[in-house]
Scaffold this motif. Structure first.
Motif, PDB file in Angstrom:
ATOM      1  N   PRO A   1      40.272  48.593  43.584  1.00 25.89           N
ATOM      2  CA  PRO A   1      40.797  48.962  44.915  1.00 25.89           C
ATOM      3  C   PRO A   1      40.519  47.883  45.964  1.00 25.89           C
ATOM      4  N   GLU A   2      39.406  47.173  45.798  1.00 30.34           N
ATOM      5  CA  GLU A   2      39.045  46.114  46.752  1.00 30.34           C
ATOM      6  C   GLU A   2      39.985  44.918  46.682  1.00 30.34           C
ATOM      7  N   ASP A   3      40.832  44.872  45.676  1.00 33.08           N
ATOM      8  CA  ASP A   3      41.816  43.791  45.572  1.00 33.08           C
ATOM      9  C   ASP A   3      43.071  44.081  46.392  1.00 33.08           C
ATOM     10  N   THR A   4      43.146  45.252  46.957  1.00 29.49           N
ATOM     11  CA  THR A   4      44.296  45.609  47.786  1.00 29.49           C
ATOM     12  C   THR A   4      44.377  44.693  49.002  1.00 29.49           C
ATOM     13  N   ALA A   5      45.509  44.011  49.138  1.00 29.75           N
ATOM     14  CA  ALA A   5      45.678  43.040  50.224  1.00 29.75           C
ATOM     15  C   ALA A   5      47.091  42.460  50.148  1.00 29.75           C
TER      16      ALA A   5
ATOM     17  N   ARG B   1      50.842  39.988  37.767  1.00 34.60           N
ATOM     18  CA  ARG B   1      50.976  38.544  37.892  1.00 34.60           C
ATOM     19  C   ARG B   1      51.813  38.205  39.115  1.00 34.60           C
ATOM     20  N   LEU B   2      51.237  37.454  39.988  1.00 33.31           N
ATOM     21  CA  LEU B   2      51.948  36.966  41.157  1.00 33.31           C
ATOM     22  C   LEU B   2      52.536  35.591  40.854  1.00 33.31           C
TER      23      LEU B   2
ATOM     24  N   LYS C   1      52.535  41.969  48.829  1.00 33.20           N
ATOM     25  CA  LYS C   1      51.527  43.008  48.969  1.00 33.20           C
ATOM     26  C   LYS C   1      51.133  43.579  47.622  1.00 33.20           C
ATOM     27  N   VAL C   2      49.835  43.684  47.435  1.00 30.24           N
ATOM     28  CA  VAL C   2      49.275  44.301  46.233  1.00 30.24           C
ATOM     29  C   VAL C   2      48.451  45.505  46.663  1.00 30.24           C
ATOM     30  N   THR C   3      48.742  46.641  46.076  1.00 27.29           N
ATOM     31  CA  THR C   3      47.999  47.863  46.353  1.00 27.29           C
ATOM     32  C   THR C   3      47.447  48.400  45.046  1.00 27.29           C
TER      33      THR C   3
ATOM     34  N   VAL D   1      49.715  49.362  41.772  1.00 31.48           N
ATOM     35  CA  VAL D   1      49.174  49.515  40.432  1.00 31.48           C
ATOM     36  C   VAL D   1      47.940  50.410  40.468  1.00 31.48           C
ATOM     37  N   GLN D   2      47.477  50.761  39.285  1.00 36.50           N
ATOM     38  CA  GLN D   2      46.295  51.598  39.158  1.00 36.50           C
ATOM     39  C   GLN D   2      45.070  50.728  38.883  1.00 36.50           C
TER      40      GLN D   2
END
Length: 125
Positions: A87-91, A18-19, A120-122, A11-12
């Motif tokens: 971006p810090e949520d990427t994990a 939603r997980l 994975k979330v990017t 995502v941007q």
């Protein structure tokens, strides 16, 4: 106990995602549920948790106000609504189950006995 997480993706910045996590046990309502995440090269981090009995919630400082955890005991599902992604949520995000029936919400990974495979979330800037 089996946990199946889904919903990750690319995502941007500023987007929402939603997980979902599907749990196998029929006694799902007796499990505290949590979300953790692990970014490359970093330790696993607590994100959010929902209490097994009173549905109270608790959040890690970096996501508070942006993420919302919820559960649906009838469907044996737990969700993590993530808004205003950074971006810090990427994990890789993991759901986890705690069968300790604790009176308080557990935030340490060692308190959770059962873990899903991760999704994975990017977040791209």
């Amino acid at each position: 106990v089996q946990l199946q997480a889904s919903g990750g993706g690319l995502v941007q910045v500023g987007d929402s995602l939603r997980l979902s996590c599907r749990a196998s046990p029929l006694t799902f309502a007796q499990y505290g549920m949590g979300w953790f995440r692990q970014a490359p090269g970093k330790e696993r981090e607590f994100v959010a948790a929902v209490h097994w009995m009173n549905n109270s919630t608790y959040y890690g400082g970096s996501v508070k106000g942006r993420f919302t955890i919820s559960r649906d005991n009838a469907k044996r599902m737990v969700y993590l609504q993530m808004n205003n992604l950074e971006p810090e949520d990427t994990a890789v995000y993991y759901c986890a189950a705690d069968r300790s029936a604790s009176r308080s919400i557990n935030t340490r990974s060692e308190d959770y006995r059962y873990w899903g495979q991760g999704t994975k979330v990017t977040v791209s800037s």
